[in-house]
Design a protein around this motif. Structure first.
Motif, PDB file in Angstrom:
ATOM      1  N   ILE A  65      -1.833   8.255   9.419  1.00 28.37           N
ATOM      2  CA  ILE A  65      -1.281   9.465   8.827  1.00 28.37           C
ATOM      3  C   ILE A  65      -2.298  10.582   9.039  1.00 28.37           C
ATOM      4  CG2 ILE A  65      -0.512  10.532   6.672  1.00 28.37           C
ATOM      5  CD1 ILE A  65      -0.129   7.347   5.871  1.00 28.37           C
ATOM      6  N   LYS A  78       4.332  17.345   3.015  1.00 30.13           N
ATOM      7  CA  LYS A  78       4.441  16.296   2.008  1.00 30.13           C
ATOM      8  C   LYS A  78       4.715  14.986   2.731  1.00 30.13           C
ATOM      9  CE  LYS A  78       6.769  15.197  -2.261  1.00 30.13           C
ATOM     10  NZ  LYS A  78       7.970  15.420  -3.037  1.00 30.13           N
ATOM     11  N   ILE A  79       3.823  14.054   2.575  1.00 29.32           N
ATOM     12  CA  ILE A  79       3.938  12.787   3.298  1.00 29.32           C
ATOM     13  C   ILE A  79       3.892  11.645   2.297  1.00 29.32           C
ATOM     14  CG2 ILE A  79       2.947  11.361   5.139  1.00 29.32           C
ATOM     15  CD1 ILE A  79       1.299  13.843   5.926  1.00 29.32           C
ATOM     16  N   GLU A  80       4.838  10.772   2.407  1.00 32.50           N
ATOM     17  CA  GLU A  80       4.817   9.599   1.540  1.00 32.50           C
ATOM     18  C   GLU A  80       4.971   8.363   2.399  1.00 32.50           C
ATOM     19  OE1 GLU A  80       7.314   9.971  -2.215  1.00 32.50           O
ATOM     20  OE2 GLU A  80       7.952  11.662  -0.983  1.00 32.50           O
ATOM     21  N   HIS A  81       4.065   7.474   2.238  1.00 31.27           N
ATOM     22  CA  HIS A  81       4.136   6.220   2.992  1.00 31.27           C
ATOM     23  C   HIS A  81       4.040   5.065   2.016  1.00 31.27           C
ATOM     24  CE1 HIS A  81       3.131   3.191   6.080  1.00 31.27           C
ATOM     25  NE2 HIS A  81       2.398   2.702   5.096  1.00 31.27           N
ATOM     26  N   GLU A  82       4.928   4.105   2.157  1.00 29.50           N
ATOM     27  CA  GLU A  82       4.848   2.913   1.321  1.00 29.50           C
ATOM     28  C   GLU A  82       5.017   1.697   2.200  1.00 29.50           C
ATOM     29  OE1 GLU A  82       7.807   2.866  -1.760  1.00 29.50           O
ATOM     30  OE2 GLU A  82       7.404   4.975  -2.170  1.00 29.50           O
ATOM     31  N   ALA A  83       4.315   0.658   1.874  1.00 28.49           N
ATOM     32  CA  ALA A  83       4.497  -0.588   2.616  1.00 28.49           C
ATOM     33  C   ALA A  83       4.391  -1.749   1.660  1.00 28.49           C
ATOM     34  CB  ALA A  83       3.436  -0.710   3.706  1.00 28.49           C
ATOM     35  N   THR A  84       5.182  -2.757   1.903  1.00 26.56           N
ATOM     36  CA  THR A  84       5.066  -3.970   1.107  1.00 26.56           C
ATOM     37  C   THR A  84       5.115  -5.175   2.034  1.00 26.56           C
ATOM     38  OG1 THR A  84       7.446  -4.287   0.864  1.00 26.56           O
ATOM     39  CG2 THR A  84       6.372  -2.945  -0.815  1.00 26.56           C
ATOM     40  N   HIS A 104       0.843  -1.179   0.000  1.00 23.81           N
ATOM     41  CA  HIS A 104       0.000   0.000   0.000  1.00 23.81           C
ATOM     42  C   HIS A 104       0.878   1.229   0.000  1.00 23.81           C
ATOM     43  CE1 HIS A 104      -0.116  -0.258   4.638  1.00 23.81           C
ATOM     44  NE2 HIS A 104       0.760   0.649   4.320  1.00 23.81           N
ATOM     45  N   GLY A 105       0.319   2.286  -0.475  1.00 17.72           N
ATOM     46  CA  GLY A 105       1.027   3.552  -0.447  1.00 17.72           C
ATOM     47  C   GLY A 105       0.039   4.638  -0.098  1.00 17.72           C
ATOM     48  N   SER A 106       0.528   5.648   0.584  1.00 14.08           N
ATOM     49  CA  SER A 106      -0.328   6.779   0.897  1.00 14.08           C
ATOM     50  C   SER A 106       0.505   8.032   0.743  1.00 14.08           C
ATOM     51  CB  SER A 106      -0.832   6.663   2.338  1.00 14.08           C
ATOM     52  OG  SER A 106      -1.435   7.882   2.732  1.00 14.08           O
ATOM     53  N   THR A 107       0.006   8.976   0.015  1.00 10.97           N
ATOM     54  CA  THR A 107       0.734  10.238  -0.103  1.00 10.97           C
ATOM     55  C   THR A 107      -0.202  11.392   0.211  1.00 10.97           C
ATOM     56  OG1 THR A 107       0.206  10.480  -2.430  1.00 10.97           O
ATOM     57  CG2 THR A 107       2.273   9.374  -1.926  1.00 10.97           C
TER      58      THR A 107
END
Lengths: 419, 482, 250
Positions: free
Chosen positions: B409, B417-423, A353-356
């Motif tokens: 978040i 500016k926020i960037e979140h990634e998960a795998t 998942h990604g959230s920006t």
């Protein structure tokens, strides 16, 4: 009027009529008992952490006697099989239904027509307790419906409560496109609570598009319980264009192998709007794919909540699940709370998942202005560009035009059509 | 240097024999079990504390008695019986250590078994070590050398006696008494811990290190660490933890507070290897820890953790980015195996303008374990131009384990500016095959791949501490080939 | 070196190899050519020990050992090397760490002591020069961010480091420009001795301009249907594979 929270759900209900739909005991048996000890959830409840219900709880709802309207004022699709509800009355039914589609409305629906689909939220329980009208649609085996089915719900009058309960079932190999619109007229502080149970049997194919365009002073709660059997393909587009308060609870249970699930959502907000999208995709069987894309633009003092959960149950191997949430804040008074979640209990999976969150691409705005485009137009073009990919997921050209037209009216957003 | 291979990790991941599971035969002074006002008074009097600290404890006890144990974490365990724990246990010692030579030989042996022989550490690495066994700090090395720079590095008890003004000024300012159930409990019953103060403009010339060890049975460990980096100073602080192998669950509820004043930087690294319980999930430490730091203007706090131990972990080292331009970092590797459960992550609270945070989390789940990342990135209204980048990856090593990601978040500022990634994915079959085709055994291949997977985090550890991490994960060749 | 007798193999119930015979002796270079889908890469995968293939009949003798009895890593330690058609990326694991682990595992298998870091680094310098691989690539993560050509050269570099008895080059020429092709071929030629052997699997003839094979085999429909000297490659290049298919049908 009660001041404690505990009293509030009960006092809120005191203005509501009991359910008029005949519902099966599997739904009703425990319902009243559960509700009698329930309260409106507070921010301490994880599922309501960012969504306060105080404003809803305070409304003293009352049923209105609606005057006749022309439903076509709310029409989204040129050529469709259409059903229209104005408050608790079904005011229009397409007369040209083809073979293979059966629709029952209101008291035509027997309790045996409802399939079991339980949801434990207070919203869903209120719906069971007070469901006034709705439809049960069955698409027969192998039938590919030639035109979209359109269902329009209009909330008419101030403080109007509307509880609609619906069910859609696609038999094996059936294929359909369903467009649902939620609108209001002369309404302020109105409350609508709509429930859809959707069953996709083997190898069926469904595209559902939900247009939420309630008036800006109204409260809308929408719950969808989806059940997918093997080889089925399901798409739900949730397009939230207006409404003071919109809560979507979307639960997809993937109950067979080789299913595909697409959830797309767009929310474009201004004023004091609050939109809360809660989605859960529950992968119970192996070899399935799910894709989720939610995008939003928040202006003024609006607040958006996104909570997307992907569950992969033990032994549900070979799951690919992708989820993305992107947000643009146009104002420092706007808020986004994003919570993408993964809960994985199988090992041979690919999930991400990604959230920006960010502001509008100011470089792009500057570039457009340097070519002589006004700032307002430049900004709306850049917002449009940001929203483009999720809006382009809407397959129906009529619906797409409708969305673009609404965005142009409400937000001065002029989107480029590519098709 | 020793021929470091990936064996340890393979062991760790398969059928691990907990290496630090020995019990040291040291006489301890343990008070009766149970928790009430008398016990708190007893702890305080044993430590000859001033009245204000006793009042602080009693206030905490009163608050705690009204609180409930949190249940929101993704962990399941039998709640500890707080009346069955001995809240104070100290190696019996008639006099304070005057020098390293005075330390009980058995205790020295314990430290040697832990691989932290003080003489060696002192000689070879120049790391100053504070050693906390059960409830009290037993030895602090390098005090004099640090003293010349005005650096205070001592046990918390000593700090209470010798630097009460500093302790009183800062204690509880980052983690308030009522913060959460375990922090409040700690405030009532904490027994010792480490204290560190770096004066203005001083760059601490060596890594400061604390080793925590639970030794006695039936005890809990409640230590408190307070690190204050005054304006423009720098310190790198290391923390290691082990405990004996016991069938019971032992509770560790620590509080760590970091204060980075203007332009200061604190790097805080942890290798947590508390006893995780056996293969069947029997025994192990409940590690319920509150760690938080506050950054003033231009300050930076960096948390690095390698977590392999504990039966249940509940831990979120956090940064409050209060000052403009302040920076918070969180680098974490959490490995769970067998029946271990970890719910860990961080909170980055952006208050100041131009604040920046980075979160890199690598979770590795094996056996029947459950491993969760839980994090919060919060951008407050006035945090203009705040930036966050988060990357949370989970690696699954068995079909019966779980890997979960719960990021929160929250953003209230449009310029953020926020960037979140998960795998989440399985260890790559094609990678394993490739390694094996080159002659590498499956176990070593897993070690290599996992090590590579965690590299971004392992690279953050100070060199001196990397050796500790190697024992738990593995180290790659080029890290040591000059 | 290796003798393959009547090898039958299938994947997911579909037969790919249908009675393949091949003998390779020390000091020889064999090229296996054939149209797409003939089973060329399947053969490479089976020799290396990929588990998704089912061996339904046949036997493989590798220097006196039953190859099919050995695990993937045992085959590698016995001296079988596969240069992958698609080399795998392993993020965070440096090439040198990867290779040192491999070398020491192989040495341990042979009852030899581990190689010292100094000796190892000298070997890295020596062998990376052979394939003109920038020494910086040696310290980067295995294949991560390498160009296609770099990946293939890295395969030959690894081959040089591990010094196998039998090297199988699976479509090593695919995706290489002419310079890289020359470098790779040169590396392979340099490594050739009368103690080792090479099997080159390729679709095109061009690699064989640089590495001269002793034998060229045509693999078609799971069997070797024609074997000849190096001139066969040129003939195939000129006529394509259709005439082989026709011959076979007739």
């Amino acid at each position: 009027m009660g001041t404690s929270t505990k009293a509030t759900l009960q006092s809120f209900r005191s203005n509501l009529s009991a359910a008029k739909l005949a519902l099966p005991s599997v739904l009703t048996a425990k319902n009243e008992g559960d509700l009698s000890v329930m309260e409106f959830p507070t921010s301490k409840h994880e599922a309501w952490k960012y969504t306060r219900l105080n404003r809803v709880a305070k409304i003293e709802l009352e049923s209105n006697v609606a005057s006749p309207i022309n439903w076509e004022d709310f029409n989204m699709v040129k050529d469709a099989y259409t059903f229209v509800f104005q408050n608790t009355t079904c005011i229009y039914i397409s007369s040209d239904l083809p073979e293979g589609i059966s629709i029952k409305i209101g008291n035509e629906i027997g309790s045996a027509d409802w399939l079991s689909s339980i949801n434990e939220s207070h919203v869903a329980k209120l719906n069971v307790a007070h469901a006034q009208n709705g439809c049960v649609i069955n698409i027969a085996k192998g039938v590919q419906v030639d035109k979209p089915i359109q269902i329009i719900y209009i909330t008419d009058g101030p403080k109007q409560p509307n509880f609609w309960r619906n069910q859609l079932q696609l038999d094996a190999g059936a294929k359909a496109e369903v467009h649902i619109g939620y609108f209001s007229k002369d309404a302020i502080d109105a409350y609508s609570n709509v429930h859809w149970s959707v069953f996709l049997k083997e190898n069926s194919h469904l595209i559902m598009t939900k247009i939420q365009n309630d008036g800006e002073a109204n409260f809308h709660f929408s719950t969808e319980n989806i059940h997918q059997l093997k080889d089925s393909n399901f798409t739900l587009n949730t397009m939230t264009l207006n409404g003071a308060f919109v809560r979507n609870d979307l639960l997809v249970k993937v109950e067979g192998e080789n299913c595909e699930t697409h959830l797309n959502g767009a929310y474009v907000m201004k004023g004091n709007q609050h939109v809360d999208n809660h989605t859960t995709i529950d992968h119970i069987f192996p070899n399935c794919n799910s894709y989720e894309l939610y995008k939003g633009v928040m202006g003024d003092k609006s607040t958006a909540v996104f909570n997307g959960k992907v569950f992969v149950r033990p032994d549900a191997q070979k799951i690919n699940a992708f989820q993305s949430n992107a947000n643009v804040l146009l104002s420092d008074d706007a808020t986004i709370n994003s919570k993408p979640e993964l809960e994985i209990y199988a090992d041979d999976v690919k999930c991400s998942h990604g959230s920006t969150t960010g502001q509008l691409d100011l470089e792009a705005v500057f570039y457009l202005r340097s070519r002589g485009i006004s700032e307002i137009d430049a900004r709306s073009m850049v917002v449009a560009a940001f929203m483009h990919d999720v809006l382009s997921k809407v397959a129906s050209n009529d619906i797409k035009s409708y969305i673009y037209q609404q965005l142009a009216v409400r937000f001065n957003l002029h989107l480029q059509r590519e098709d | 240097m020793a021929n470091y291979t990936e064996d340890e990790l393979a062991e760790e991941l398969k059928n691990q024999e907990y290496k630090f599971g020995f019990v040291s035969d040291i006489d301890t002074d343990t008070i009766p079990i149970g928790l009430n006002e008398d016990i708190v008074r007893l702890i305080s009097s044993k430590k000859e504390e001033p009245q204000w600290l006793l009042d602080y404890r009693l206030n905490a006890l009163e608050l705690w008695s009204t609180m409930n144990e949190p249940s929101w974490a993704h962990v399941k365990y039998k709640k500890p019986d707080f009346q069955a724990i001995a809240y104070y246990s100290a190696p019996k010692q008639t006099k304070k250590y005057e020098s390293w030579d005075d330390v009980d030989p058995e205790m020295k042996a314990t430290m040697t078994k832990l691989g932290i022989s003080m003489e060696e550490q002192q000689r070879l690495t120049g790391v100053a070590v504070d050693f906390v066994m059960d409830s009290v700090s037993v030895a602090t090395s390098f005090k004099e050398k640090l003293g010349e720079l005005g650096i205070i590095f001592c046990s918390f008890s000593e700090a209470v006696q010798n630097h009460p003004d500093l302790v009183q000024k800062y204690m509880g300012t980052v983690v308030p008494t009522q913060d959460n159930f375990y922090a409040t409990l700690n405030a009532a019953v904490f027994t010792d811990g480490s204290f560190c103060y770096i004066p203005k403009g001083v760059r601490c010339p060596m890594e400061l290190s604390t080793y925590f060890r639970i030794n006695a049975g039936g005890t809990g460990q409640f230590e408190r660490t307070l690190v204050i980096a005054d304006e423009g100073s720098y310190v790198s602080y290391l923390e290691g933890c082990t405990a004996p192998q016991r069938d019971e669950n032992q509770l560790h509820a620590a509080v760590v507070e970091l204060i980075a004043l203007e332009n200061a930087e604190i790097k805080y690294s942890t290798v947590q290897n508390w006893y995780p319980g056996d293969k069947n999930g029997l025994g192990g430490i409940f590690n319920f820890v509150t760690k938080r730091g506050v950054c003033e203007k231009n300050a930076k706090i960096s948390w690095t953790q390698v977590e392999t131990g504990s039966a249940v972990t509940w831990k979120y080292p956090s940064c409050i980015l209060k000052g403009d331009n302040s920076v918070g970092e969180f680098y974490s590797v959490a490995v769970t195996n067998n029946y271990q459960q970890a719910d860990t992550g961080t909170k980055m609270i952006h208050l100041g303008k131009n604040t920046k945070s980075t979160i890199i989390s690598k979770g590795i789940s094996a056996g029947k374990s459950q491993n969760s990342y839980r994090g919060l990135v919060q951008i407050q209204k006035n945090a203009h131009n705040a930036r966050n980048f988060s990357q949370c990856d989970s690696l699954l090593m068995s079909s019966e384990c779980g890997a979960h990601t719960f990021p929160y978040i929250e953003c209230k500022n449009s310029s953020a500016k926020i960037e979140h990634e998960a795998t989440t994915s399985k260890i790559g079959e094609d990678q394993l095959f490739y390694c094996k085709q080159r002659g590498i055994s499956e176990e070593k291949a897993i070690g290599l791949i996992v090590n590579g997977y965690c590299k971004e985090v392992l690279n953050q550890l100070p060199m001196e501490f990397a050796v500790e991490a190697q024992k738990l994960l593995t180290i790659s060749l080029e890290g040591s080939v000059g | 070196m290796i003798t393959i007798k009547n090898l039958h193999a299938s994947i997911e119930g579909k037969a790919i190899l249908k009675g393949l015979n091949l003998t390779v002796n020390a000091g020889e270079v064999h090229a296996i050519m054939g149209p797409n889908g003939a089973g060329k890469s399947t053969l490479a995968s089976i020799l290396a020990g990929r588990e998704e293939y089912e061996i339904t009949a046949g036997e493989i003798d590798f220097d006196g050992k039953d190859l099919l009895d050995l695990s993937v890593e045992e085959r590698a330690r016995e001296g079988l090397f596969l240069a992958f058609q698609y080399p795998v990326e392993i993020p965070g694991v440096s090439n040198v760490n990867f290779l040192r682990t491999a070398i020491n595992e192989i040495r341990e298998h042979k009852g030899e002591t581990a190689m010292s870091a100094k000796e190892f680094m000298a070997l890295v310098r020596d062998k990376s020069a052979l394939v003109e691989l920038d020494s910086k690539l040696a310290s980067r993560s295995v294949n991560e961010g390498f160009s296609g050509g770099e990946k293939k050269r890295n395969e030959i570099f690894q081959m040089a480091m591990l010094n196998p008895k039998l090297a199988i080059l699976d479509e090593t020429d695919s995706g290489l420009d002419i310079d890289a092709l020359r470098i790779v071929a040169n590396g392979v030629n340099e490594l050739k001795t009368d103690q080792n052997a090479t099997i080159i699997i390729t679709h095109y003839q061009r690699l064989l301009d640089y590495i001269i094979p002793d034998f060229v085999h045509v693999l078609y429909d799971g069997r070797i249907v024609k074997t000849a000297g190096k001139e066969l490659a040129l003939e195939l290049e000129e006529k394509g594979y259709d005439w082989i298919k026709e011959n076979k049908v007739n």
